[in-house]
Design a protein around this motif. Structure first.
Motif, PDB file in Angstrom:
ATOM      1  N   ASN A 155       0.835  -1.203   0.000  1.00  0.00           N
ATOM      2  CA  ASN A 155       0.000   0.000   0.000  1.00  0.00           C
ATOM      3  C   ASN A 155       0.870   1.253   0.000  1.00  0.00           C
ATOM      4  O   ASN A 155       0.608   2.207  -0.742  1.00  0.00           O
ATOM      5  CB  ASN A 155      -0.948   0.015   1.204  1.00  0.00           C
ATOM      6  N   GLY A 201      -7.795   0.213  -3.746  1.00  0.00           N
ATOM      7  CA  GLY A 201      -8.845  -0.804  -3.777  1.00  0.00           C
ATOM      8  C   GLY A 201      -9.274  -1.244  -2.394  1.00  0.00           C
ATOM      9  O   GLY A 201      -9.683  -2.391  -2.197  1.00  0.00           O
ATOM     10  N   VAL A 202      -9.172  -0.334  -1.427  1.00  0.00           N
ATOM     11  CA  VAL A 202      -9.617  -0.622  -0.061  1.00  0.00           C
ATOM     12  C   VAL A 202     -10.826   0.247   0.250  1.00  0.00           C
ATOM     13  O   VAL A 202     -11.011   1.313  -0.340  1.00  0.00           O
ATOM     14  CB  VAL A 202      -8.503  -0.385   0.989  1.00  0.00           C
ATOM     15  N   LYS A 203     -11.646  -0.224   1.159  1.00  0.00           N
ATOM     16  CA  LYS A 203     -12.858   0.519   1.502  1.00  0.00           C
ATOM     17  C   LYS A 203     -12.591   1.656   2.473  1.00  0.00           C
ATOM     18  O   LYS A 203     -13.318   2.633   2.491  1.00  0.00           O
ATOM     19  CB  LYS A 203     -13.890  -0.436   2.111  1.00  0.00           C
ATOM     20  N   SER A 204     -11.570   1.522   3.272  1.00  0.00           N
ATOM     21  CA  SER A 204     -11.331   2.467   4.359  1.00  0.00           C
ATOM     22  C   SER A 204     -10.367   3.586   3.982  1.00  0.00           C
ATOM     23  O   SER A 204      -9.182   3.328   3.741  1.00  0.00           O
ATOM     24  CB  SER A 204     -10.776   1.718   5.570  1.00  0.00           C
ATOM     25  N   PRO A 205     -10.839   4.833   3.975  1.00  0.00           N
ATOM     26  CA  PRO A 205      -9.918   5.957   3.792  1.00  0.00           C
ATOM     27  C   PRO A 205      -8.884   6.034   4.920  1.00  0.00           C
ATOM     28  O   PRO A 205      -7.779   6.517   4.719  1.00  0.00           O
ATOM     29  CB  PRO A 205     -10.830   7.191   3.805  1.00  0.00           C
ATOM     30  N   ALA A 223      -9.736   9.514   0.571  1.00  0.00           N
ATOM     31  CA  ALA A 223     -10.745   8.766  -0.185  1.00  0.00           C
ATOM     32  C   ALA A 223     -10.202   8.355  -1.556  1.00  0.00           C
ATOM     33  O   ALA A 223     -10.423   7.230  -2.010  1.00  0.00           O
ATOM     34  CB  ALA A 223     -12.016   9.597  -0.338  1.00  0.00           C
ATOM     35  N   ALA A 262      -7.721   5.580  -1.068  1.00  0.00           N
ATOM     36  CA  ALA A 262      -8.417   4.317  -0.797  1.00  0.00           C
ATOM     37  C   ALA A 262      -8.912   3.698  -2.096  1.00  0.00           C
ATOM     38  O   ALA A 262      -8.803   2.486  -2.302  1.00  0.00           O
ATOM     39  CB  ALA A 262      -9.574   4.547   0.175  1.00  0.00           C
ATOM     40  N   GLN A 263      -9.450   4.526  -2.970  1.00  0.00           N
ATOM     41  CA  GLN A 263      -9.933   4.032  -4.266  1.00  0.00           C
ATOM     42  C   GLN A 263      -8.774   3.481  -5.095  1.00  0.00           C
ATOM     43  O   GLN A 263      -8.882   2.411  -5.702  1.00  0.00           O
ATOM     44  CB  GLN A 263     -10.648   5.152  -5.016  1.00  0.00           C
TER      45      GLN A 263
END
Length: 160
Positions: free
Chosen positions: A73, A93-97, A86, A89-90
């Motif tokens: 990451n 490919g993770v949901k959590s900022p 945000a 995170a995109q």
């Protein structure tokens, strides 16, 4: 209070009588390990590792995977300066900022060279855990975790 309730005020108790009240260390979530490494706490990181392996029952290759994802990451975000949490995170490919923000901040603290060094340490440890050496997997992971934690204690490398 629990011991007094069980044995009475002023009672002398043996180790065998005390042991059921102590419980075990219990497993820890992966971020306890990565947070300890990121803070440079070798002792804290080794403690979290032991709990993941022993009480958590995690396989050494699973721990390598947790650490690889953590550093991957940082590597993916390295050098990108104009992202908010945000967007990061995109990109990851993770949901959590929150996860993305931690990766951005830690990656900036480490710098490109130390992120690359961490990835190399992980690759070597992965091969060693899978049998390249005769060292026990636990020992390989302990050395890896200590080296990764030590990176935060080192002076920052100059940017090129």
């Amino acid at each position: 209070e629990t011991l007094v309730a069980a044995y009475g005020e002023g009672a002398t108790i043996s180790i065998d009588e005390l042991e059921p009240f102590l419980g075990s260390a219990g497993a820890v979530p992966p971020w306890d390990l990565t947070d300890a490494i990121d803070s440079g706490s070798i002792a804290g990181a080794l403690s979290a590792l032991r709990r993941m392996l022993d009480a958590g029952g995690r396989h050494p290759t699973e721990v390598i995977g947790v650490l690889h994802r953590h550093y991957s990451n940082m590597l993916a975000l390295d050098g990108i300066t104009q992202l908010d949490s945000a967007e990061a995170a995109q990109l990851l490919g993770v949901k959590s900022p929150f996860v993305a923000k931690k990766a951005m901040e830690q990656g900036r603290r480490l710098g490109t060279e130390r992120i690359a060094q961490a990835i190399n340490l992980l690759a070597d440890a992965d091969l060693d855990v899978k049998g390249r050496t005769a060292l026990p997997s636990d020992l390989v992971l302990e050395v890896l975790v200590a080296r990764l934690s030590r990176q935060m204690r080192a002076r920052p490398m100059a940017r090129r």
